[in-house]
Design a protein around this motif. Sequence first.
Motif, PDB file in Angstrom:
ATOM      1  N   HIS A 161      -2.972   6.382  -4.603  1.00 34.27           N
ATOM      2  CA  HIS A 161      -3.476   5.779  -5.832  1.00 34.27           C
ATOM      3  C   HIS A 161      -4.898   5.246  -5.654  1.00 34.27           C
ATOM      4  CE1 HIS A 161       0.519   6.076  -7.532  1.00 34.27           C
ATOM      5  NE2 HIS A 161       1.022   5.354  -6.542  1.00 34.27           N
ATOM      6  N   GLU A 162      -5.623   5.173  -6.749  1.00 34.09           N
ATOM      7  CA  GLU A 162      -6.917   4.485  -6.790  1.00 34.09           C
ATOM      8  C   GLU A 162      -6.629   3.028  -7.120  1.00 34.09           C
ATOM      9  OE1 GLU A 162     -10.962   4.292  -9.560  1.00 34.09           O
ATOM     10  OE2 GLU A 162      -9.485   5.893  -9.868  1.00 34.09           O
ATOM     11  N   VAL A 163      -7.045   2.121  -6.235  1.00 31.50           N
ATOM     12  CA  VAL A 163      -6.660   0.722  -6.377  1.00 31.50           C
ATOM     13  C   VAL A 163      -7.884  -0.162  -6.585  1.00 31.50           C
ATOM     14  CG1 VAL A 163      -5.429  -1.222  -5.328  1.00 31.50           C
ATOM     15  CG2 VAL A 163      -4.650   1.118  -4.897  1.00 31.50           C
ATOM     16  N   VAL A 164      -7.778  -1.048  -7.565  1.00 28.85           N
ATOM     17  CA  VAL A 164      -8.794  -2.068  -7.821  1.00 28.85           C
ATOM     18  C   VAL A 164      -8.140  -3.428  -7.625  1.00 28.85           C
ATOM     19  CG1 VAL A 164     -10.399  -3.054  -9.487  1.00 28.85           C
ATOM     20  CG2 VAL A 164      -9.926  -0.588  -9.526  1.00 28.85           C
ATOM     21  N   ALA A 181      -6.872  -0.613   7.451  1.00 27.02           N
ATOM     22  CA  ALA A 181      -7.998   0.277   7.173  1.00 27.02           C
ATOM     23  C   ALA A 181      -8.052   0.679   5.706  1.00 27.02           C
ATOM     24  CB  ALA A 181      -7.902   1.520   8.057  1.00 27.02           C
ATOM     25  N   GLU A 182      -6.904   0.667   5.040  1.00 22.97           N
ATOM     26  CA  GLU A 182      -6.847   1.103   3.643  1.00 22.97           C
ATOM     27  C   GLU A 182      -7.702   0.240   2.720  1.00 22.97           C
ATOM     28  OE1 GLU A 182      -3.138   2.595   5.637  1.00 22.97           O
ATOM     29  OE2 GLU A 182      -4.228   0.673   5.565  1.00 22.97           O
ATOM     30  N   TRP A 183      -7.983  -1.000   3.123  1.00 24.76           N
ATOM     31  CA  TRP A 183      -8.780  -1.880   2.267  1.00 24.76           C
ATOM     32  C   TRP A 183     -10.190  -1.346   2.057  1.00 24.76           C
ATOM     33  CZ3 TRP A 183      -7.199  -5.757  -0.761  1.00 24.76           C
ATOM     34  CH2 TRP A 183      -5.922  -6.287  -0.526  1.00 24.76           C
ATOM     35  N   GLN A 184     -10.656  -0.502   2.947  1.00 25.46           N
ATOM     36  CA  GLN A 184     -11.990   0.073   2.800  1.00 25.46           C
ATOM     37  C   GLN A 184     -12.079   0.996   1.586  1.00 25.46           C
ATOM     38  OE1 GLN A 184     -13.137   1.911   6.504  1.00 25.46           O
ATOM     39  NE2 GLN A 184     -12.542   0.129   7.722  1.00 25.46           N
ATOM     40  N   GLN A 185     -10.932   1.454   1.087  1.00 26.06           N
ATOM     41  CA  GLN A 185     -10.903   2.350  -0.065  1.00 26.06           C
ATOM     42  C   GLN A 185     -10.621   1.610  -1.370  1.00 26.06           C
ATOM     43  OE1 GLN A 185      -8.525   5.992   0.700  1.00 26.06           O
ATOM     44  NE2 GLN A 185      -8.306   5.238   2.799  1.00 26.06           N
ATOM     45  N   LEU A 190       1.026  -4.787  -0.356  1.00 28.83           N
ATOM     46  CA  LEU A 190       1.145  -3.849  -1.464  1.00 28.83           C
ATOM     47  C   LEU A 190      -0.076  -2.954  -1.600  1.00 28.83           C
ATOM     48  CD1 LEU A 190       2.522  -2.732  -3.988  1.00 28.83           C
ATOM     49  CD2 LEU A 190       1.542  -4.651  -5.281  1.00 28.83           C
ATOM     50  N   VAL A 191      -1.264  -3.532  -1.545  1.00 28.14           N
ATOM     51  CA  VAL A 191      -2.478  -2.737  -1.749  1.00 28.14           C
ATOM     52  C   VAL A 191      -2.579  -1.589  -0.746  1.00 28.14           C
ATOM     53  CG1 VAL A 191      -4.997  -2.809  -1.685  1.00 28.14           C
ATOM     54  CG2 VAL A 191      -3.734  -4.544  -2.977  1.00 28.14           C
TER      55      VAL A 191
END
Length: 313
Positions: free
Chosen positions: A25-28, A42-46, A16-17
Amino acid sequence: MKIVVIGGSGHIGTFLVPRLVRAGHEVVNLSRGTRSAYVEAAEWQQVRQIAADRSQDGFDDRVAELRPEVVVDLICFTLESAAGLVERLRGEVGHLLHCGSIWRYGPSHKAPIFEDAGTPPIGEYGINKAAIARMLKAETDLVTTSLHPGHIVGPGWHPIGPLGNLDPAVWQALSAGEPLRVPGIGAEHLNHVHADDVAQAFELAIANRDAAAGEDFNVVAATALNLRGYAEIAAGWFGQTANLESVSWEDFRASTSAEHADASWAHLMRSQVCSIDKAVRLLGYAPRYEPEAAVLESVRWLIKHGELDAQLK
């Protein structure tokens, strides 16, 4: 939007993240530990990572103080915890999404099970999940949605196997063509779903807030497997034919550890097959994985990483 995912490093959050990041989206990610997701992306870096323990005082305040527009709660298991978060987020968050379970329903009397049907839940876990779903559906001051996955499967963890448990000996027997003792005649059903298909449903519910508002959705694969079919399909992955031996529950328990026998009973006595019609109609949910394909992906991962000693055909 700014989205806070509670427990985003687990099965569903793993998929999902990155989906939410790709959607802009901005994800926390709010997690108790520092364990990484099951699948690298790679998206986890953001993603902003915050360590927080739900059991500690002030957790709900920490969520609200992040000023999210959406909160996705993947690890809530009690009505008290769910109600506390709802109370704190009223007037401050636009949409709260909760991860439930098809065990909100009890043993199947009729298939498929629709969201407004099903027998009363049994066991503490199912009873709590049903109570949370009712509370969220009755909420009028905060937009809420509950999504209810089946037996989640994917790379990185053991799937619920053809006897409704996590016993690796089941896979060893099937891969070697050895006899497998099945309690009953193997007609009970298991309703799997790939973790990425669950993530898809959450992403769709976020994108279609008006359609999802106040609703609850079953989130499973388009089909379900009965034990006989599951075992026969799985044996074929190893070039074998399932050698199934029908036994009584008493005999099954005598040859199986209490842990695995209890898990089998919990899954098989429910024998659930849930409808996804509502999620398809309101959200556009379109699961990519049939249950056997989802399980095979998991089995491939287990073999590759030395957690299952078998060889696929």
